[in-house]
Design an enzyme around this catalytic site. Structure first.
Site, mmCIF file in Angstrom:
data_model
loop_
_atom_site.group_PDB
_atom_site.id
_atom_site.type_symbol
_atom_site.label_atom_id
_atom_site.label_comp_id
_atom_site.label_asym_id
_atom_site.label_seq_id
_atom_site.Cartn_x
_atom_site.Cartn_y
_atom_site.Cartn_z
ATOM 1 N N TYR A 4 -61.479 25.037 11.286
ATOM 2 C CA TYR A 4 -61.865 23.925 10.273
ATOM 3 C C TYR A 4 -63.163 23.781 9.958
ATOM 4 O O TYR A 4 -63.791 23.481 10.899
ATOM 5 C CB TYR A 4 -60.833 22.668 10.367
ATOM 6 C CG TYR A 4 -60.957 21.470 9.260
ATOM 7 C CD1 TYR A 4 -60.659 22.019 7.440
ATOM 8 C CD2 TYR A 4 -61.996 20.931 8.890
ATOM 9 C CE1 TYR A 4 -61.006 21.889 6.493
ATOM 10 C CE2 TYR A 4 -61.762 19.894 7.765
ATOM 11 C CZ TYR A 4 -61.313 19.996 6.776
ATOM 12 O OH TYR A 4 -61.621 20.159 5.449
ATOM 13 N N ASN B 189 -63.717 14.711 8.970
ATOM 14 C CA ASN B 189 -63.583 13.157 9.018
ATOM 15 C C ASN B 189 -62.150 12.165 9.724
ATOM 16 O O ASN B 189 -61.403 13.501 10.191
ATOM 17 C CB ASN B 189 -63.292 12.738 7.651
ATOM 18 C CG ASN B 189 -62.580 13.138 6.755
ATOM 19 O OD1 ASN B 189 -61.411 13.291 7.620
ATOM 20 N ND2 ASN B 189 -62.529 12.653 6.002
ATOM 21 N N THR C 108 -68.994 11.322 12.311
ATOM 22 C CA THR C 108 -70.108 11.724 13.134
ATOM 23 C C THR C 108 -70.488 10.215 13.933
ATOM 24 O O THR C 108 -70.655 9.707 12.856
ATOM 25 C CB THR C 108 -71.428 12.590 12.400
ATOM 26 O OG1 THR C 108 -72.549 13.146 13.506
ATOM 27 C CG2 THR C 108 -72.148 11.819 11.979
ATOM 28 N N GLN D 152 -78.512 10.909 10.501
ATOM 29 C CA GLN D 152 -76.992 11.165 11.542
ATOM 30 C C GLN D 152 -76.022 10.192 10.044
ATOM 31 O O GLN D 152 -74.806 10.359 10.143
ATOM 32 C CB GLN D 152 -76.613 10.614 12.271
ATOM 33 C CG GLN D 152 -76.656 11.227 13.175
ATOM 34 C CD GLN D 152 -76.532 12.577 13.078
ATOM 35 O OE1 GLN D 152 -75.231 13.128 13.235
ATOM 36 N NE2 GLN D 152 -77.615 14.033 12.920
ATOM 37 N N HIS E 70 -74.246 11.679 7.156
ATOM 38 C CA HIS E 70 -72.967 12.590 6.858
ATOM 39 C C HIS E 70 -71.767 11.781 5.739
ATOM 40 O O HIS E 70 -71.565 12.708 5.078
ATOM 41 C CB HIS E 70 -72.457 12.534 8.338
ATOM 42 C CG HIS E 70 -73.498 13.685 8.901
ATOM 43 N ND1 HIS E 70 -73.164 15.283 8.757
ATOM 44 C CD2 HIS E 70 -73.951 13.897 10.138
ATOM 45 C CE1 HIS E 70 -73.298 15.784 9.999
ATOM 46 N NE2 HIS E 70 -74.175 15.213 10.190
ATOM 47 N N GLU F 240 -70.401 10.459 21.114
ATOM 48 C CA GLU F 240 -71.311 12.162 20.396
ATOM 49 C C GLU F 240 -72.228 12.458 20.670
ATOM 50 O O GLU F 240 -72.065 13.379 21.348
ATOM 51 C CB GLU F 240 -70.420 12.285 18.728
ATOM 52 C CG GLU F 240 -70.511 13.747 18.578
ATOM 53 C CD GLU F 240 -70.213 13.434 16.598
ATOM 54 O OE1 GLU F 240 -70.181 14.533 16.238
ATOM 55 O OE2 GLU F 240 -70.548 12.719 16.071
ATOM 56 N N HIS F 241 -73.189 12.387 19.988
ATOM 57 C CA HIS F 241 -74.959 12.598 20.134
ATOM 58 C C HIS F 241 -75.266 11.378 20.963
ATOM 59 O O HIS F 241 -75.410 10.537 20.482
ATOM 60 C CB HIS F 241 -75.133 12.941 18.874
ATOM 61 C CG HIS F 241 -74.639 14.269 18.194
ATOM 62 N ND1 HIS F 241 -73.800 13.201 17.313
ATOM 63 C CD2 HIS F 241 -74.682 15.362 18.089
ATOM 64 C CE1 HIS F 241 -73.586 14.125 16.593
ATOM 65 N NE2 HIS F 241 -73.940 15.650 16.865
ATOM 66 N N ASP G 166 -77.359 20.691 15.587
ATOM 67 C CA ASP G 166 -76.465 20.610 14.508
ATOM 68 C C ASP G 166 -76.646 21.515 13.787
ATOM 69 O O ASP G 166 -75.907 22.603 13.384
ATOM 70 C CB ASP G 166 -76.802 19.310 13.364
ATOM 71 C CG ASP G 166 -76.680 18.260 13.402
ATOM 72 O OD1 ASP G 166 -75.362 17.488 14.500
ATOM 73 O OD2 ASP G 166 -77.170 17.028 13.186
ATOM 74 N N GLU H 219 -36.679 16.876 48.571
ATOM 75 C CA GLU H 219 -36.971 16.705 47.316
ATOM 76 C C GLU H 219 -35.160 17.199 46.804
ATOM 77 O O GLU H 219 -35.405 17.018 46.271
ATOM 78 C CB GLU H 219 -37.545 17.549 45.774
ATOM 79 C CG GLU H 219 -39.245 17.253 46.479
ATOM 80 C CD GLU H 219 -40.440 18.189 45.713
ATOM 81 O OE1 GLU H 219 -39.843 18.735 45.079
ATOM 82 O OE2 GLU H 219 -41.175 17.347 46.049
ATOM 83 N N HIS I 9 -34.005 25.856 45.801
ATOM 84 C CA HIS I 9 -35.451 26.191 45.655
ATOM 85 C C HIS I 9 -35.276 26.673 47.125
ATOM 86 O O HIS I 9 -36.194 28.162 47.707
ATOM 87 C CB HIS I 9 -36.403 25.124 45.765
ATOM 88 C CG HIS I 9 -36.611 24.870 44.723
ATOM 89 N ND1 HIS I 9 -35.546 24.216 43.323
ATOM 90 C CD2 HIS I 9 -37.759 24.490 43.556
ATOM 91 C CE1 HIS I 9 -36.128 23.736 42.445
ATOM 92 N NE2 HIS I 9 -37.181 24.053 42.437
#
Length: 459
Positions: free
Chosen positions: A146, A237, A260, A282, A285, A351-352, A385, A439, A444
């Site tokens: 996306y 977003n 962002t 930033q 944005h 994030e940054h 970026d 168990e 098993h």
């Protein structure tokens, strides 16, 4: 300054005012720090989650019809065909501005180099004689990528999503990006051109949470068919982030890359004009973008606030910038010393994260939580970026505390291969049987003993 929260007064333009959280003299626990760092409103997140749930349900049940109605409502576009024709992609490439093309090609080249270096290698080990284990990395078959539209154009996000998928060896890539009214319902031509440069021929003009739903569920639109994907990636977003959260039980997703954010650790050596420019970059944005300065120098904080006021007053998107910088998701954190600045940065989990200190590499080595770290005055976030070679699809909203950014490995998964000989199984068989009985799963153990019995019958 003794108050916990206030604002810095600035000369010139009265807005934006940076909210100040003064932590000096207060020894807060990690949990208390996480509670005081700026964040977007929880009410906003809750309302977005509810809206997205309705959108996804509509797309799941009504498919292309729902997508057309949503495009008319959110994008102002009456769509005929949802899939972008191949000739539109070709025309976008041929009409691309030469300077922009060179920029995209430079970004592609550097991002490909870093993506290739990120590809994990297979590994094998013999844990005992005849007991072989292999960790094999396999690419996912189909990826849904996306790329947002909205307030800006993001051909760089095409690069950041497609290149690591290709480096991983993904067989099939589909790209969704919003339709644009000014381009007759097609996506922005620069976004289409970026896809064309990368050889992506399946592009759909679908935006927002509904695009992620379409890729996760799959849709049919006349003769066009959007096949469901194995993984969803890409920035967006808060609505896009919420869609990923709600779809992660159905498909793989990368981190929740929402609106962002940037945090800057600065000391008295920082250049205020550089820091201010990066905070504004930033905030440009989105009105909900977060810009945070963390500093142990009140003089630096005041100088940055003055520089922000001066630069924001003349930037092109000054209203958007002012809204973002004055919001509760942005501000200044004043700390006692550099160690406390580092603790605050880890609590924020940006994030940054930019580091403008006398020893940026030394500070970075002490940081635990960040999507990407930018060292010193000449590694600003906008470099990442576009053309640093790193990936700008990064975790937001504090999720960098437990998640990383988009890499080649995002599009791959490890498959564990077990190869034991009869002798190797016999050596550990008694242990397996004992554990299976512990168990209360005796079948098993029986799967082991039946092989032991068969081995004894062999001549």
């Amino acid at each position: 300054m003794t108050s916990t929260s206030s604002t810095f007064a600035t000369t010139g333009a009265p807005e934006p005012r940076l909210r100040v959280i003064d932590l000096r003299g207060r020894r807060l626990s990690d949990a208390e720090l996480r509670a005081v760092v700026p964040r977007q409103s929880g009410d906003f997140v809750s309302s977005a989650e509810e809206a997205v749930a309705g959108i996804l349900e509509d797309v799941r049940h009504r498919g292309a019809a729902a997508l057309r109605e949503l495009a008319a409502r959110f994008d102002g576009v009456e769509q005929q065909r949802l899939r972008v024709p191949a000739e539109a992609i070709a025309e976008a490439v041929s009409g691309l501005d030469p300077a922009v093309r060179r920029g995209l090609e430079a970004a592609i080249e550097r991002t490909r180099a870093f993506a290739a270096a990120q590809r994990p290698a297979d590994s094998s080990i013999e844990v005992a004689p005849g007991a072989h284990l292999t960790n094999r990395w396999t690419p996912m078959r189909r990826s849904g990528l996306y790329v947002p539209g909205g307030l800006a154009v993001y051909p760089s996000s095409v690069v950041m999503n497609v290149v690591p998928a290709q480096a991983a060896g993904v067989e099939s890539v589909v790209l969704c990006t919003p339709p644009q009214r000014e381009f007759g319902g097609l996506p922005h031509p620069t976004t289409l051109a970026a896809a064309g440069l990368l050889g992506v021929d399946e592009v759909w003009a679908i935006g927002g949470a509904q695009a992620l739903g379409a890729m996760a569920y799959g849709i049919e639109d006349g003769e066009d068919r959007l096949e469901a994907v194995d993984i969803l990636t890409g920035p967006g977003n808060i609505y896009v982030a919420m869609a990923k959260r709600q779809l992660r039980a159905l498909v793989g997703v990368d981190g929740e890359a929402g609106t962002t954010e940037i945090a800057v650790i600065a000391d008295s050596s920082a250049r205020p004009d550089f820091v201010a420019a990066d905070l504004i970059s930033q905030a440009e944005h989105d009105p909900n973008a977060g810009s945070l300065l963390i500093t142990d120098s009140q003089e630096t904080a005041e100088a940055v606030a003055e520089a922000v006021a001066e630069q924001a007053a003349v930037t092109r998107h000054r209203e958007r910038v002012a809204t973002a910088l004055a919001g509760q998701q942005s501000g200044v954190i004043l700390t006692e010393d550099l160690s406390e600045s580092i603790r605050a940065a880890d609590a924020y989990a940006a994030e940054h994260l930019e580091i403008h200190t006398q020893d940026p590499a030394g500070v970075a080595a002490r940081i635990r939580n960040a999507g990407a770290i930018f060292l010193g005055p000449y590694s600003p976030v906008p470099l990442g970026d576009y053309a640093a070679g790193s990936n700008h699809v990064l975790p937001t909203g504090g999720s960098a505390a437990h998640a990383g950014g988009l890499t080649t490995a995002t599009f791959m998964k490890p498959v564990q291969i077990v190869d034991y000989s009869a002798e190797a199984l016999a050596e550990v068989g008694e242990a397996v049987v004992a554990l299976s009985h512990a168990e209360d799963l005796p079948a098993h153990g029986a799967a082991i003993t039946v092989r032991g019995a068969a081995a004894k019958e062999r001549p």
